[in-house]
Design a protein around this motif. Structure first.
Motif, PDB file in Angstrom:
ATOM      1  N   GLN A  31     -88.197   5.696-130.308  1.00 43.10           N
ATOM      2  CA  GLN A  31     -87.097   6.397-130.045  1.00 43.10           C
ATOM      3  C   GLN A  31     -87.465   6.371-132.007  1.00 43.10           C
ATOM      4  OE1 GLN A  31     -86.402   2.939-130.191  1.00 43.10           O
ATOM      5  NE2 GLN A  31     -85.649   2.311-128.030  1.00 43.10           N
ATOM      6  N   ARG A  32     -87.492   5.815-133.094  1.00 45.22           N
ATOM      7  CA  ARG A  32     -88.213   6.545-134.150  1.00 45.22           C
ATOM      8  C   ARG A  32     -88.883   7.613-133.881  1.00 45.22           C
ATOM      9  NH1 ARG A  32     -88.477   2.006-138.154  1.00 45.22           N
ATOM     10  NH2 ARG A  32     -86.524   1.979-138.085  1.00 45.22           N
ATOM     11  N   ARG A  33     -90.444   7.713-133.022  1.00 44.84           N
ATOM     12  CA  ARG A  33     -91.066   8.257-133.375  1.00 44.84           C
ATOM     13  C   ARG A  33     -90.184   9.777-132.456  1.00 44.84           C
ATOM     14  NH1 ARG A  33     -96.778   9.359-132.443  1.00 44.84           N
ATOM     15  NH2 ARG A  33     -97.271   6.965-132.882  1.00 44.84           N
ATOM     16  N   PHE A  34     -89.524   9.510-131.563  1.00 47.12           N
ATOM     17  CA  PHE A  34     -88.834  10.330-130.795  1.00 47.12           C
ATOM     18  C   PHE A  34     -87.829  11.144-132.132  1.00 47.12           C
ATOM     19  CE2 PHE A  34     -88.244   8.711-126.779  1.00 47.12           C
ATOM     20  CZ  PHE A  34     -89.750   8.751-125.981  1.00 47.12           C
ATOM     21  N   ILE A  35     -87.460  10.527-132.630  1.00 46.34           N
ATOM     22  CA  ILE A  35     -86.339  11.054-133.757  1.00 46.34           C
ATOM     23  C   ILE A  35     -87.613  12.030-134.349  1.00 46.34           C
ATOM     24  CG2 ILE A  35     -84.988  11.077-136.080  1.00 46.34           C
ATOM     25  CD1 ILE A  35     -83.993   9.000-134.375  1.00 46.34           C
ATOM     26  N   LEU A  36     -88.376  11.268-135.204  1.00 46.81           N
ATOM     27  CA  LEU A  36     -89.220  12.639-136.210  1.00 46.81           C
ATOM     28  C   LEU A  36     -89.998  13.350-135.845  1.00 46.81           C
ATOM     29  CD1 LEU A  36     -91.249   9.588-138.463  1.00 46.81           C
ATOM     30  CD2 LEU A  36     -89.421  11.037-139.460  1.00 46.81           C
ATOM     31  N   GLU A  37     -90.396  13.078-134.595  1.00 49.94           N
ATOM     32  CA  GLU A  37     -91.077  14.568-133.918  1.00 49.94           C
ATOM     33  C   GLU A  37     -90.043  15.960-133.554  1.00 49.94           C
ATOM     34  OE1 GLU A  37     -92.217  12.892-130.206  1.00 49.94           O
ATOM     35  OE2 GLU A  37     -93.694  12.474-130.433  1.00 49.94           O
ATOM     36  N   LEU A  38     -88.426  15.315-133.328  1.00 48.96           N
ATOM     37  CA  LEU A  38     -87.498  16.571-132.655  1.00 48.96           C
ATOM     38  C   LEU A  38     -87.902  17.139-134.383  1.00 48.96           C
ATOM     39  CD1 LEU A  38     -85.800  17.585-131.431  1.00 48.96           C
ATOM     40  CD2 LEU A  38     -83.687  16.011-131.711  1.00 48.96           C
ATOM     41  N   LEU A  39     -86.979  16.295-135.935  1.00 48.66           N
ATOM     42  CA  LEU A  39     -87.163  17.227-136.729  1.00 48.66           C
ATOM     43  C   LEU A  39     -88.225  18.046-137.527  1.00 48.66           C
ATOM     44  CD1 LEU A  39     -85.067  13.501-139.162  1.00 48.66           C
ATOM     45  CD2 LEU A  39     -84.287  15.945-138.193  1.00 48.66           C
ATOM     46  N   TRP A  40     -88.880  17.528-136.845  1.00 48.07           N
ATOM     47  CA  TRP A  40     -90.960  18.540-137.406  1.00 48.07           C
ATOM     48  C   TRP A  40     -90.688  19.767-136.457  1.00 48.07           C
ATOM     49  CZ3 TRP A  40     -90.442  14.605-140.347  1.00 48.07           C
ATOM     50  CH2 TRP A  40     -91.235  14.629-141.400  1.00 48.07           C
ATOM     51  N   GLN A  41     -90.051  19.315-134.757  1.00 44.16           N
ATOM     52  CA  GLN A  41     -90.380  21.072-133.857  1.00 44.16           C
ATOM     53  C   GLN A  41     -88.822  21.721-134.558  1.00 44.16           C
ATOM     54  OE1 GLN A  41     -90.039  18.747-130.391  1.00 44.16           O
ATOM     55  NE2 GLN A  41     -92.015  18.069-130.214  1.00 44.16           N
ATOM     56  N   ALA A  42     -88.090  21.033-134.724  1.00 40.43           N
ATOM     57  CA  ALA A  42     -86.848  21.562-134.751  1.00 40.43           C
ATOM     58  C   ALA A  42     -86.777  22.684-135.876  1.00 40.43           C
ATOM     59  CB  ALA A  42     -85.592  20.715-135.221  1.00 40.43           C
ATOM     60  N   LYS A  43     -87.383  22.062-136.920  1.00 43.29           N
ATOM     61  CA  LYS A  43     -87.854  22.784-138.982  1.00 43.29           C
ATOM     62  C   LYS A  43     -86.635  23.627-139.144  1.00 43.29           C
ATOM     63  CE  LYS A  43     -92.676  23.559-138.167  1.00 43.29           C
ATOM     64  NZ  LYS A  43     -92.904  24.783-137.749  1.00 43.29           N
ATOM     65  N   GLU A  44     -85.514  22.632-138.899  1.00 45.35           N
ATOM     66  CA  GLU A  44     -83.956  22.985-139.316  1.00 45.35           C
ATOM     67  C   GLU A  44     -83.180  21.257-139.883  1.00 45.35           C
ATOM     68  OE1 GLU A  44     -81.101  24.806-136.342  1.00 45.35           O
ATOM     69  OE2 GLU A  44     -82.876  24.193-135.382  1.00 45.35           O
ATOM     70  N   HIS A  45     -81.988  21.673-140.841  1.00 44.99           N
ATOM     71  CA  HIS A  45     -81.054  20.410-140.755  1.00 44.99           C
ATOM     72  C   HIS A  45     -80.317  20.268-139.204  1.00 44.99           C
ATOM     73  CE1 HIS A  45     -82.481  22.282-144.663  1.00 44.99           C
ATOM     74  NE2 HIS A  45     -82.790  21.267-144.688  1.00 44.99           N
ATOM     75  N   SER A  66     -78.898   3.558-131.874  1.00 47.31           N
ATOM     76  CA  SER A  66     -80.273   4.294-132.626  1.00 47.31           C
ATOM     77  C   SER A  66     -80.366   5.206-132.858  1.00 47.31           C
ATOM     78  CB  SER A  66     -80.877   3.947-130.757  1.00 47.31           C
ATOM     79  OG  SER A  66     -82.245   3.452-130.765  1.00 47.31           O
ATOM     80  N   VAL A  67     -79.955   6.409-132.529  1.00 44.87           N
ATOM     81  CA  VAL A  67     -80.293   7.394-133.399  1.00 44.87           C
ATOM     82  C   VAL A  67     -79.136   7.045-134.907  1.00 44.87           C
ATOM     83  CG1 VAL A  67     -79.649   9.820-134.020  1.00 44.87           C
ATOM     84  CG2 VAL A  67     -79.778   8.857-131.236  1.00 44.87           C
ATOM     85  N   TYR A  68     -78.462   6.979-135.140  1.00 43.85           N
ATOM     86  CA  TYR A  68     -78.081   6.365-136.460  1.00 43.85           C
ATOM     87  C   TYR A  68     -78.631   5.573-136.894  1.00 43.85           C
ATOM     88  CZ  TYR A  68     -73.570   9.520-135.667  1.00 43.85           C
ATOM     89  OH  TYR A  68     -73.122  10.157-135.026  1.00 43.85           O
ATOM     90  N   GLN A  69     -78.936   4.390-137.020  1.00 42.34           N
ATOM     91  CA  GLN A  69     -79.739   3.594-137.801  1.00 42.34           C
ATOM     92  C   GLN A  69     -81.023   4.059-137.906  1.00 42.34           C
ATOM     93  OE1 GLN A  69     -79.812  -0.237-134.400  1.00 42.34           O
ATOM     94  NE2 GLN A  69     -77.896  -0.791-134.678  1.00 42.34           N
ATOM     95  N   ASN A  70     -81.623   4.468-136.746  1.00 45.73           N
ATOM     96  CA  ASN A  70     -82.952   5.102-136.942  1.00 45.73           C
ATOM     97  C   ASN A  70     -82.960   6.023-138.098  1.00 45.73           C
ATOM     98  OD1 ASN A  70     -85.430   4.342-135.762  1.00 45.73           O
ATOM     99  ND2 ASN A  70     -83.662   4.509-134.055  1.00 45.73           N
ATOM    100  N   LEU A  71     -82.159   6.750-138.351  1.00 42.92           N
ATOM    101  CA  LEU A  71     -82.037   8.304-139.109  1.00 42.92           C
ATOM    102  C   LEU A  71     -81.679   7.397-140.157  1.00 42.92           C
ATOM    103  CD1 LEU A  71     -79.227  10.950-137.448  1.00 42.92           C
ATOM    104  CD2 LEU A  71     -82.419  10.741-137.726  1.00 42.92           C
ATOM    105  N   GLU A  72     -80.368   6.319-140.741  1.00 39.99           N
ATOM    106  CA  GLU A  72     -80.192   5.891-142.407  1.00 39.99           C
ATOM    107  C   GLU A  72     -81.450   5.229-142.503  1.00 39.99           C
ATOM    108  OE1 GLU A  72     -78.627   4.366-144.747  1.00 39.99           O
ATOM    109  OE2 GLU A  72     -78.044   5.593-143.828  1.00 39.99           O
TER     110      GLU A  72
END
Length: 148
Positions: A31-45, A66-72
């Motif tokens: 899940q953490r990898r998914f979130i990081l990958e998305l943020l690098w692909q999105a290139k936006e806030h 899981s999303v909220y905990q990983n972002l925090e």
């Protein structure tokens, strides 16, 4: 901007972010990898809700919690950026000190690297009596209003 004394190298890529997680002893879960990958692909806030929606739309099932905990966890370790915005928190991949241009028309936030002249920083220090160690600037404006 203008950060002094940081011993860790800046995070400039997804690989750097994953390396920083490992250096800090953070588990790099699926899940953490998914979130990081998305943020690098999105290139936006983007918001946590949008991260959740995009990941699930891509078939990468992940729960709200899981999303909220990983972002925090990622933002508290300065691996990703968290911006308090009028509509809530937004997350981005640029955790280095930087400034923002806020588009009032689109509600978009763009990252920019701005270096203020040393003389201006010294003036601020002289006026306030505070040694500047870091700064960010927020610009606000409208699209397509710049004329040649």
């Amino acid at each position: 901007m203008y950060k002094q004394g940081s011993s860790l190298k800046p995070i400039r890529s997804l690989e750097d972010a994953l390396d920083r997680c490992q250096i800090l002893g953070m588990r790099v879960s699926r899940q953490r990898r998914f979130i990081l990958e998305l943020l690098w692909q999105a290139k936006e806030h983007i918001s946590a809700r949008e991260i959740y929606d995009r990941l699930n739309k891509e078939g990468k099932e992940i729960g709200h919690t899981s999303v909220y905990q990983n972002l925090e966890a990622l933002s508290s370790q300065s691996i990703i950026e968290c911006i308090e915005h009028g509509d809530g928190r937004l997350y981005g991949n640029n955790s280095d000190s930087h400034s923002h241009v806020n588009c009032i028309d689109t509600n978009q936030i763009l990252d920019v690297q701005i270096e203020l002249p040393e003389e201006l920083l010294r003036q601020v220090e002289a006026q306030t009596g505070i040694k500047i160690s870091e700064y960010t600037i927020n610009f606000y404006g409208y699209r397509d209003t710049i004329s040649d």
